[in-house]
Design a protein around this motif. Sequence first.
Motif, PDB file in Angstrom:
ATOM      1  N   GLN A 260       0.820  -1.204   0.000  1.00 23.84           N
ATOM      2  CA  GLN A 260       0.000   0.000   0.000  1.00 23.84           C
ATOM      3  C   GLN A 260       0.855   1.257   0.000  1.00 23.84           C
ATOM      4  O   GLN A 260       0.368   2.343   0.287  1.00 23.84           O
ATOM      5  N   ASP A 261       2.135   1.104  -0.347  1.00 22.75           N
ATOM      6  CA  ASP A 261       3.040   2.239  -0.441  1.00 22.75           C
ATOM      7  C   ASP A 261       2.569   3.189  -1.545  1.00 22.75           C
ATOM      8  O   ASP A 261       2.409   2.782  -2.697  1.00 22.75           O
ATOM      9  N   GLU A 262       2.372   4.451  -1.211  1.00 22.74           N
ATOM     10  CA  GLU A 262       1.768   5.404  -2.145  1.00 22.74           C
ATOM     11  C   GLU A 262       2.618   5.611  -3.396  1.00 22.74           C
ATOM     12  O   GLU A 262       2.086   5.719  -4.509  1.00 22.74           O
ATOM     13  N   ASP A 263       3.936   5.680  -3.238  1.00 20.89           N
ATOM     14  CA  ASP A 263       4.799   5.919  -4.393  1.00 20.89           C
ATOM     15  C   ASP A 263       4.775   4.745  -5.361  1.00 20.89           C
ATOM     16  O   ASP A 263       4.718   4.923  -6.577  1.00 20.89           O
TER      17      ASP A 263
END
Length: 295
Positions: A260-263
Amino acid sequence: MTEDRQVEDGQDEEQQGESQINWFKRMMLVKYRTMKGLTQQRVSVAVYKSKDTVRAYERARSPIPAGIITDLIEVLDIPEDVADYLRIIAPLKGNEPPIEADGRFNALYLSLCEQYMGQIFEWAPTLFPGALQTRAYHDGPSREAAINPTDEWMESGRIFKVERNTTLVGRLDRPQIHFLLGEPAFFFLSKTPRKLQIEQLDYLSAHDELPGWEIRVLTEPSFNGMSTFSCFEPGPQEKYPDVGPKVVYTELPHSSWVFQDEDRIAFYDGWRHAKWPSSIRFKEYRDAYWRNWLA
């Protein structure tokens, strides 16, 4: 601090944004408790907690502590492969780096997303998605593409694919379901017996006509490092109250990831939003392109 604690600004965990780890643990509790027909009171007795505490676990107001996972597995009669994964993630708080695991482990997360999330996208460059495969396709092209497949492994995979399809088709809340298929998948299909081809195409057509579903084909070349991946977004919370955080699922022959890492998510989002408008609706592709292959 009590187990039903709130975070320091007064909002509970659900309002603040839930981690994928905590969502997986609590939704497995919800899923198997409901499946077994058990009440929250019955579960609370088995894990030595109050009914209100179990309710707090299920509503994301309090994280499930590692110390009760074994008791939960026993009272809910959770299958051993699922139980193994729960034991691995039991001590995690949710802020750790993405978890690399074998395909089966993270496939459990994928199936949970397909059961609850409001917006689902899958990119399949060379083989049709598992949830859209006929039995003949699974036993044919899908088996040929597998690495050292055994009969037991193939049958287990087939059961999982059927479960995924049943879940998606059976959802009454009508999520948005998008499949983007690479044209190489159709090239490989053209090498199979004609009966298998028509059966698989008809199967795709039937799903493309379902409410909320859309299947498209990408006929232009794609970056070969962009292997199969799925994006899951919550959708409106009032319509999908049990959703988790936005995540991406990726799969490689030896491992898979759910993150779920935004980048990292932005990378996949950028690619799919660029390619989706330039793709072709499956019906159009079948009528305009595929009929020549079947002539």
